[in-house]
Design a protein around this motif. Structure first.
Motif, PDB file in Angstrom:
ATOM      1  N   LEU A 115       4.252  13.525  -2.210  1.00  0.00           N
ATOM      2  CA  LEU A 115       4.115  13.301  -3.644  1.00  0.00           C
ATOM      3  C   LEU A 115       5.452  13.400  -4.372  1.00  0.00           C
ATOM      4  CD1 LEU A 115       2.438  12.955  -6.210  1.00  0.00           C
ATOM      5  CD2 LEU A 115       1.876  15.395  -6.097  1.00  0.00           C
ATOM      6  N   ALA A 116       6.311  14.323  -3.953  1.00  0.00           N
ATOM      7  CA  ALA A 116       7.592  14.516  -4.630  1.00  0.00           C
ATOM      8  C   ALA A 116       8.446  13.252  -4.616  1.00  0.00           C
ATOM      9  CB  ALA A 116       8.356  15.673  -3.987  1.00  0.00           C
ATOM     10  N   PHE A 117       8.225  12.367  -3.638  1.00  0.00           N
ATOM     11  CA  PHE A 117       9.036  11.157  -3.523  1.00  0.00           C
ATOM     12  C   PHE A 117       8.641  10.086  -4.544  1.00  0.00           C
ATOM     13  CE2 PHE A 117      10.715  11.407   1.115  1.00  0.00           C
ATOM     14  CZ  PHE A 117      10.972  12.769   0.958  1.00  0.00           C
ATOM     15  N   MET A 118       7.574  10.321  -5.286  1.00  0.00           N
ATOM     16  CA  MET A 118       7.103   9.337  -6.260  1.00  0.00           C
ATOM     17  C   MET A 118       7.847   9.426  -7.595  1.00  0.00           C
ATOM     18  SD  MET A 118       4.722   7.666  -4.652  1.00  0.00           S
ATOM     19  CE  MET A 118       5.600   7.950  -3.108  1.00  0.00           C
ATOM     20  N   ARG A 119       8.553  10.501  -7.827  1.00  0.00           N
ATOM     21  CA  ARG A 119       9.206  10.713  -9.122  1.00  0.00           C
ATOM     22  C   ARG A 119      10.208   9.596  -9.420  1.00  0.00           C
ATOM     23  NH1 ARG A 119       9.250  14.849 -12.388  1.00  0.00           N
ATOM     24  NH2 ARG A 119       8.320  16.225 -10.814  1.00  0.00           N
ATOM     25  N   GLY A 120      10.171   9.121 -10.674  1.00  0.00           N
ATOM     26  CA  GLY A 120      11.136   8.130 -11.135  1.00  0.00           C
ATOM     27  C   GLY A 120      10.804   6.695 -10.787  1.00  0.00           C
TER      28      GLY A 120
ATOM     29  N   MET B 170       1.978  19.306 -13.526  1.00  0.00           N
ATOM     30  CA  MET B 170       3.152  18.482 -13.789  1.00  0.00           C
ATOM     31  C   MET B 170       3.258  17.339 -12.785  1.00  0.00           C
ATOM     32  SD  MET B 170       7.163  19.658 -14.089  1.00  0.00           S
ATOM     33  CE  MET B 170       6.719  20.852 -15.359  1.00  0.00           C
ATOM     34  N   GLN B 171       2.996  17.644 -11.508  1.00  0.00           N
ATOM     35  CA  GLN B 171       3.049  16.608 -10.476  1.00  0.00           C
ATOM     36  C   GLN B 171       1.980  15.538 -10.708  1.00  0.00           C
ATOM     37  OE1 GLN B 171       2.621  19.154  -7.024  1.00  0.00           O
ATOM     38  NE2 GLN B 171       4.724  18.760  -6.377  1.00  0.00           N
ATOM     39  N   MET B 172       0.793  15.968 -11.120  1.00  0.00           N
ATOM     40  CA  MET B 172      -0.281  15.015 -11.351  1.00  0.00           C
ATOM     41  C   MET B 172       0.069  14.062 -12.491  1.00  0.00           C
ATOM     42  SD  MET B 172      -3.209  13.783 -10.522  1.00  0.00           S
ATOM     43  CE  MET B 172      -3.986  14.989  -9.461  1.00  0.00           C
ATOM     44  N   LYS B 173       0.577  14.596 -13.588  1.00  0.00           N
ATOM     45  CA  LYS B 173       0.965  13.735 -14.711  1.00  0.00           C
ATOM     46  C   LYS B 173       2.063  12.771 -14.274  1.00  0.00           C
ATOM     47  CE  LYS B 173       2.689  13.779 -19.461  1.00  0.00           C
ATOM     48  NZ  LYS B 173       3.200  14.613 -20.580  1.00  0.00           N
ATOM     49  N   MET B 174       3.044  13.286 -13.503  1.00  0.00           N
ATOM     50  CA  MET B 174       4.115  12.431 -12.997  1.00  0.00           C
ATOM     51  C   MET B 174       3.548  11.288 -12.164  1.00  0.00           C
ATOM     52  SD  MET B 174       5.765  11.794  -9.862  1.00  0.00           S
ATOM     53  CE  MET B 174       5.595  13.287  -8.883  1.00  0.00           C
ATOM     54  N   PHE B 175       2.609  11.619 -11.272  1.00  0.00           N
ATOM     55  CA  PHE B 175       2.050  10.603 -10.390  1.00  0.00           C
ATOM     56  C   PHE B 175       1.255   9.561 -11.162  1.00  0.00           C
ATOM     57  CE2 PHE B 175      -1.467   9.041  -7.758  1.00  0.00           C
ATOM     58  CZ  PHE B 175      -0.761   8.473  -6.702  1.00  0.00           C
TER      59      PHE B 175
ATOM     60  N   ILE C 153       0.865  -1.179   0.000  1.00  0.00           N
ATOM     61  CA  ILE C 153       0.000   0.000   0.000  1.00  0.00           C
ATOM     62  C   ILE C 153       0.898   1.223   0.000  1.00  0.00           C
ATOM     63  CG2 ILE C 153      -1.725   1.312   1.313  1.00  0.00           C
ATOM     64  CD1 ILE C 153      -2.608  -1.357   2.583  1.00  0.00           C
ATOM     65  N   ILE C 154       0.615   2.161  -0.900  1.00  0.00           N
ATOM     66  CA  ILE C 154       1.402   3.393  -0.990  1.00  0.00           C
ATOM     67  C   ILE C 154       0.446   4.575  -0.855  1.00  0.00           C
ATOM     68  CG2 ILE C 154       2.925   4.798  -2.423  1.00  0.00           C
ATOM     69  CD1 ILE C 154       3.812   2.178  -3.791  1.00  0.00           C
ATOM     70  N   LEU C 155       0.663   5.397   0.161  1.00  0.00           N
ATOM     71  CA  LEU C 155      -0.192   6.547   0.429  1.00  0.00           C
ATOM     72  C   LEU C 155       0.633   7.814   0.305  1.00  0.00           C
ATOM     73  CD1 LEU C 155      -1.944   5.130   3.639  1.00  0.00           C
ATOM     74  CD2 LEU C 155      -2.645   4.843   1.260  1.00  0.00           C
ATOM     75  N   SER C 156       0.086   8.811  -0.390  1.00  0.00           N
ATOM     76  CA  SER C 156       0.863  10.014  -0.653  1.00  0.00           C
ATOM     77  C   SER C 156      -0.014  11.259  -0.588  1.00  0.00           C
ATOM     78  CB  SER C 156       1.532   9.914  -2.033  1.00  0.00           C
ATOM     79  OG  SER C 156       2.380  11.009  -2.268  1.00  0.00           O
ATOM     80  N   ARG C 157       0.618  12.395  -0.300  1.00  0.00           N
ATOM     81  CA  ARG C 157      -0.047  13.705  -0.330  1.00  0.00           C
ATOM     82  C   ARG C 157       0.976  14.742  -0.779  1.00  0.00           C
ATOM     83  NH1 ARG C 157      -2.739  15.573   5.123  1.00  0.00           N
ATOM     84  NH2 ARG C 157      -4.706  15.896   4.058  1.00  0.00           N
ATOM     85  N   PRO C 158       0.525  15.811  -1.420  1.00  0.00           N
ATOM     86  CA  PRO C 158       1.438  16.932  -1.661  1.00  0.00           C
ATOM     87  C   PRO C 158       1.690  17.656  -0.339  1.00  0.00           C
ATOM     88  CG  PRO C 158      -0.533  17.039  -3.075  1.00  0.00           C
ATOM     89  CD  PRO C 158      -0.810  16.047  -1.992  1.00  0.00           C
ATOM     90  N   ALA C 159       2.961  17.920  -0.016  1.00  0.00           N
ATOM     91  CA  ALA C 159       3.291  18.631   1.226  1.00  0.00           C
ATOM     92  C   ALA C 159       3.268  20.130   0.971  1.00  0.00           C
ATOM     93  CB  ALA C 159       4.646  18.190   1.746  1.00  0.00           C
ATOM     94  N   VAL C 160       2.122  20.627   0.501  1.00  0.00           N
ATOM     95  CA  VAL C 160       2.016  22.024   0.091  1.00  0.00           C
ATOM     96  C   VAL C 160       2.223  22.968   1.261  1.00  0.00           C
ATOM     97  CG1 VAL C 160       0.393  23.779  -0.731  1.00  0.00           C
ATOM     98  CG2 VAL C 160       0.577  21.593  -1.905  1.00  0.00           C
ATOM     99  N   GLU C 161       1.662  22.622   2.425  1.00  0.00           N
ATOM    100  CA  GLU C 161       1.763  23.527   3.567  1.00  0.00           C
ATOM    101  C   GLU C 161       3.216  23.738   3.987  1.00  0.00           C
ATOM    102  OE1 GLU C 161      -2.060  21.154   3.850  1.00  0.00           O
ATOM    103  OE2 GLU C 161       0.045  20.783   3.430  1.00  0.00           O
ATOM    104  N   ALA C 162       4.056  22.701   3.773  1.00  0.00           N
ATOM    105  CA  ALA C 162       5.443  22.796   4.218  1.00  0.00           C
ATOM    106  C   ALA C 162       6.267  23.677   3.291  1.00  0.00           C
ATOM    107  CB  ALA C 162       6.062  21.398   4.293  1.00  0.00           C
TER     108      ALA C 162
END
Length: 337
Positions: A236-241, A260-265, A178-187
């Protein structure tokens, strides 16, 4: 089950009663609840009166409300017969499930084959049930589509049900992780100023995902699975590649992902995987002028085979009833503005 409903002959007024008979008085006591509080909830929310007459309940009101309330009572009695408890939330769910879902909430051209009976997800800690027709269809679509979107306001169960489906598929062996992710926008750029290593920096933003997991799996098991990397919770950034195969993947708060992040994900999806994207279009925290990747994906992917869009409204809020009224008030204010 042996329940029968008897409707007296039509009277001059449309206000008549429906008698619903329940053979087991012990179960009927549980159905009514302490001080008849379960019956009071049904009366208040459905606009009927319910009177107990021996092993029968008389439902008094206009025809539509009367028949709907009788159906709810039968459903709750069957639940108790099956050994499951009845809570205020279960009663609310039974009442909601008796109402058909508007066509406006279904994806254009989508054919919905509804489940017969309640939708239940069995996890290690408890069983989770869909409490509205929109939730019911959402759960069905997450099992039958490789990619599902859940879009709607807070409190409608979008992420909670997605994680429950993921845990259910993991327990059954349908997926390996199971892989759960969120954009860390607030940070944002402030991550570097927070104390601790990267995990400690981002964990506060991932906490809602940890909370959902801990509702479905014992905490020690969650910790062990995270150590074994069979459960991953990451920004979310950790999903790249990466290519995510044989996994159940959830992207939460997707309205805060850039295009861009959505397409990457979305292009991380690998063989044997399921992916769920959840978000609320009214809570975009991206900098002004930055388009939301969720909104763009919604425009681009409508009609793509294997993709399902599921929509929720304030009517699907399953938190405190006041939350739904708050959302409706804000929607009305925005419509005026």
């Amino acid at each position: 089950m042996g329940i029968s409903a008897l409707t007296p002959p039509t009277q001059s007024s449309d206000i008549v009663e429906t008698l619903v008979e329940f053979p087991d008085n012990r179960i009927l006591i549980d159905l009514c609840g302490e001080f008849d509080r379960n019956l009071s909830q049904i009366e208040h929310q459905m606009g009927v009166h319910v009177l107990r007459r021996g092993n029968r309940l008389a439902v008094i009101g206009d025809k539509g409300a009367r028949e709907a309330a009788a159906a709810v009572l039968r459903s709750l009695y069957a639940r108790l017969e099956g050994g499951r408890p009845v809570t205020a939330g279960d009663i609310d769910g039974a009442m909601r499930m008796g109402r058909p879902m508007p066509d406006s909430l279904r994806a254009p051209g989508e054919q919905i084959e509804m489940f017969n009976g309640p939708v239940e997800l069995r996890t290690r800690k408890k069983a989770i049930e869909a409490r509205t027709e929109a939730q019911k269809t959402y759960v069905q679509n997450l099992f039958s589509h490789e990619l599902g979107f859940g879009i709607g306001p807070a409190g409608t169960g979008k992420t909670y049900l997605a994680v429950a489906v993921g845990v259910t598929m993991f327990i059954s062996g349908a997926v390996e992780k199971i892989i759960l992710s969120r954009p860390a926008v607030e940070a944002g750029e402030r991550l570097g100023f927070l104390p601790g290593d990267m995990k400690e920096k981002v964990d506060p933003y991932m906490q809602p995902l940890y909370d959902a997991l801990n509702d479905f799996l014992p905490q020690k098991q969650v910790q062990k699975l995270i150590e074994e990397k069979r459960i991953e919770i990451a920004p979310l950034a950790f999903m790249r590649g990466r290519t995510l195969s044989n996994a159940f993947i959830v992207l939460d708060e997707a309205q805060n992902a850039t295009a861009m992040q959505m397409k990457m994900f979305l292009t991380r999806l690998g063989e044997g995987s399921r992916m769920v994207v959840t978000g609320d279009r009214t809570q975009i925290d991206l900098p002004r002028g930055t388009p939301s990747g969720l909104q763009e994906a919604e425009r681009i992917l409508k009609g793509v085979k294997g993709v399902t869009f599921n929509y929720f409204t304030s009517k699907d809020v399953v938190r405190h009833p006041l939350v739904g009224r708050i959302i409706e008030a804000y929607e009305a204010h925005e419509a005026q503005g």
